[in-house]
Design an enzyme around this catalytic site. Structure first.
Site, PDB file in Angstrom:
ATOM      1  N   CYS A 386       1.016  -1.344  -0.443  1.00 30.28           N
ATOM      2  CA  CYS A 386       0.160  -0.166  -0.075  1.00 30.28           C
ATOM      3  C   CYS A 386       1.103   1.474  -0.141  1.00 30.28           C
ATOM      4  CB  CYS A 386      -0.933  -0.150   1.047  1.00 30.28           C
ATOM      5  SG  CYS A 386      -2.438   0.756   1.115  1.00 30.28           S
ATOM      6  N   HIS A 512      -3.675  -4.728   0.334  1.00 33.40           N
ATOM      7  CA  HIS A 512      -2.857  -5.887   1.695  1.00 33.40           C
ATOM      8  C   HIS A 512      -3.202  -7.266   2.081  1.00 33.40           C
ATOM      9  CE1 HIS A 512      -2.503  -1.701   3.559  1.00 33.40           C
ATOM     10  NE2 HIS A 512      -3.348  -1.010   3.094  1.00 33.40           N
ATOM     11  N   GLU A 514      -1.187  -9.475   4.167  1.00 29.30           N
ATOM     12  CA  GLU A 514      -1.174  -9.012   5.159  1.00 29.30           C
ATOM     13  C   GLU A 514      -2.822  -9.802   5.697  1.00 29.30           C
ATOM     14  OE1 GLU A 514      -1.116  -7.061   3.930  1.00 29.30           O
ATOM     15  OE2 GLU A 514      -1.396  -5.019   5.486  1.00 29.30           O
TER      16      GLU A 514
HETATM   17  N1  GLN Z   1      -1.990   6.940   2.683  1.00 27.63           N
HETATM   18  C1  GLN Z   1      -2.545   5.917   1.538  1.00 27.63           C
HETATM   19  C2  GLN Z   1      -3.266   6.296   1.387  1.00 27.63           C
HETATM   20  O1  GLN Z   1      -4.457   6.493   1.889  1.00 27.63           O
HETATM   21  C3  GLN Z   1      -1.574   4.397   2.110  1.00 27.63           C
HETATM   22  C4  GLN Z   1      -2.413   4.024   3.251  1.00 27.63           C
HETATM   23  C5  GLN Z   1      -1.787   3.197   3.505  1.00 27.63           C
HETATM   24  O2  GLN Z   1      -1.312   2.200   3.155  1.00 27.63           O
HETATM   25  N2  GLN Z   1      -3.027   2.011   3.350  1.00 27.63           N
HETATM   26  O3  GLN Z   1      -3.461   5.888  -0.413  1.00 27.63           O
END
Ligand code: GLN
Length: 544
Positions: A386, A512, A514
């Site tokens: 992410c 994600h 994970e």
């Molecule tokens: N802050 C970033 C976004 O909102 C990444 C979000 C995250 O890593 N879950 O896109």
């Protein structure tokens, strides 16, 4: 599928928080499942928050996301990792959700002149929500963990609802497990039962008599201590189960089972006591966890590293992958702020792999971008999740494309090169709660990419939690400079995964992975990453 039984196990906590009630609940769910029952695990968080999305990871740890996009407490992640099953929004319940629904109904005139009260309106809504996961699925046994400690004001309406359920249902359809702590006085080396007695008293005052006590302590409980708890708390001695410190949380179901929890619970619920849970696969995974053939050292570079629970799914996913690859994973928790202040080599030079997790806000970003550069130029396996993908894009844009001030518009709204920018669908979003791009989306992978090889297929589904994306205006430039877009969604519109082809293992994903790794089915990308960390490293820096 026909439902043979419909029963409820309730888990409450006494004395203090942080006793591993979540691990006990997840273990109970697993043991019931391995006995052959269909199980649903639910967490009750007595906070007024509607969900965990707006809670600070520093205080509560990671925000976990279900496939249907609910932002939950990290215990739901633990349940999924033990059960090896996805749970949904209805498996997570907060005070905020309960009141929200009741107030909405009241505003809609659904109560027709009634005075709305905690009992019965709030308690009825709680009971409805406790039954919901069983109504929505074919689950036979609901295992419900009540967060917090008995005696807290917040949990009272929930405990009242449980009390009512106990009275409404046949005796054998509910089973109450109370998890407590036995402190040990170092001077006399004595385990003290008084706090347990008091918290059971408190529970009884609410109208609930526990059927079983799971007593947390640093050592196994001697027989006289068990006898004392049994006598004072009015439970059979066989239903006092000890829960001493164990090498890992994954040992808990084995230990609880060996000490009679499964049998005694089956007895209380009127289930077949002779149905032994099949723990063979679980045992073999733990075998690797305890004695792997080799070890790797992986650095997690983040801003919440002081509280490892903020990255709990990632930590566990690395351990799971290790069990599948026969390798032990040692994690170095590295503060991105410290890298920004003191430079990369002090922190990153002894690592076999670098992982940058998700995150929000600009603090620590420059340290993360330096860590990506270090991994790229020193050819160290890199896995960006992410925000970790977004940092990889910023780093590449700055250092390969020469766009010096490239940034995400999240961190620098004035940047001349917003290589990461707000998702189209987010532009008019003003409210913070539950409004990110959340939950499962499909991604198409590029044949021949590392990701496609890891998954062994080209269509995947993964969970998301973000507002920003790889800005499509910069896509051509990054691709011509050598960054490979290997995963896209929404008809190729959104970039979901990138790789660097002239690097041993450099993968960034917008989703994600994970969240879907489990001990019994480790995630393919984490397996690939851990495998690559084992490879002997060609340390000559890359040309760029
Ligand atoms: N802050 C970033 C976004 O909102 C990444 C979000 C995250 O890593 N879950 O896109």
């Amino acid at each position: 599928m026909l439902r043979n039984v419909r029963k409820f196990v309730f888990i409450t906590g006494g004395v203090l928080s942080g006793l591993g009630k979540g691990v006990v609940s997840a273990s109970i769910g697993l043991l019931l499942k391995l006995q052959g029952y269909r199980v649903s695990l639910q967490k009750i968080d007595p906070y007024v928050n509607v969900d965990a999305g707006t809670m600070n990871p520093y205080e509560h740890g990671e925000v976990f996301v279900t496939h249907d996009g609910k932002e939950t407490d990290l215990d739901i992640g633990r349940y999924e990792r033990f059960l090896d099953e996805g749970l949904s929004a209805s498996n997570y319940l907060t005070t905020g959700q309960v009141y929200w629904n009741v107030i909405r109904k009241e505003r809609a005139g659904k109560y027709l002149g009634e005075t709305i009260q905690i009992i019965p309106h709030i308690s009825d809504e709680i009971k409805r929500r406790i039954r919901l996961p069983l109504d929505e699925t074919d689950a036979e046994i609901g295992v419900i963990e009540v967060g917090g400690t008995v005696g807290d004001i917040e949990s009272l309406p929930f405990l009242e609802a449980l009390r009512q359920m106990k009275d409404e249902l046949p005796r054998e359809d509910t089973f109450f497990v109370h998890v407590t702590l036995l402190p040990r006085l170092t001077t006399s080396d004595e385990l003290k039962t008084k706090p347990t007695q008091h918290s059971v008293k408190e529970l009884r005052a609410i109208g609930i008599q526990p059927d079983m006590i799971v007593a947390r302590s640093d050592v196994p409980l001697p027989e006289p201590v068990k006898r004392k708890i049994a006598l004072f708390c009015d439970v059979p001695i066989e239903n006092v189960i000890d829960n001493p410190d164990l090498p890992t949380i994954y040992h808990a179901p084995l230990r609880l089972n060996e000490h009679g929890l499964t049998e005694r619970m089956a007895n209380g619920l009127g289930l077949d006591e002779s149905r032994a849970p099949d723990l063979s696969e679980w045992v073999s995974r733990i075998g690797v966890l305890e004695a792997p053939s080799s070890r790797v050292r992986i650095g997690i570079v983040g801003k919440y590293v002081e509280l490892q629970d903020a990255y709990i799914s990632i930590r566990e996913a690395l351990y799971h992958a290790g069990t599948a690859e026969d390798v032990g994973v040692d994690i170095a928790w590295i503060s991105s702020d410290a890298i920004a202040k003191e430079g990369t080599s002090a922190y990153l030079s002894d690592l076999d792999g670098i992982l940058i997790p998700g995150g929000f806000g600009d603090r620590g970003i420059e340290g993360k971008i330096e860590a990506v550069e270090y991994a790229r130029t020193n050819r160290i396996p890199y896995f960006g999740l992410c925000l970790g993908l977004q940092c990889a894009i910023i780093e590449f844009s700055r250092n390969i494309l020469g766009l010096k001030d490239a940034n995400s518009s999240e961190f620098d709204p004035e940047t001349p090169h917003p290589v990461i920018s707000l998702l189209e669908e987010q532009i008019d979003v003003a409210l913070k709660g539950g409004t990110m791009r959340l939950g499962i989306y499909e991604t198409n992978l590029l044949a021949g990419s590392i990701a496609a090889e890891c998954y062994g297929r080209l269509k995947i589904e993964e969970r998301h939690r973000h507002r920003f994306e790889f800005n499509p205006d910069y896509r051509d430039r990054l691709e011509s400079a050598g960054m490979r877009i290997v995963g896209t969604s929404h008809g190729d519109q959104l970039v979901e995964a990138v790789e660097l082809p002239d690097h041993p293992w450099f993968v960034g994903v917008q989703f994600h992975p994970e969240f879907t790794s489990r001990l019994l089915s480790p995630h393919p990308l984490f397996r690939g990453f851990v495998r690559s960390c084992l490879e002997p490293r060609d340390s000559s820096p890359s040309s760029s």
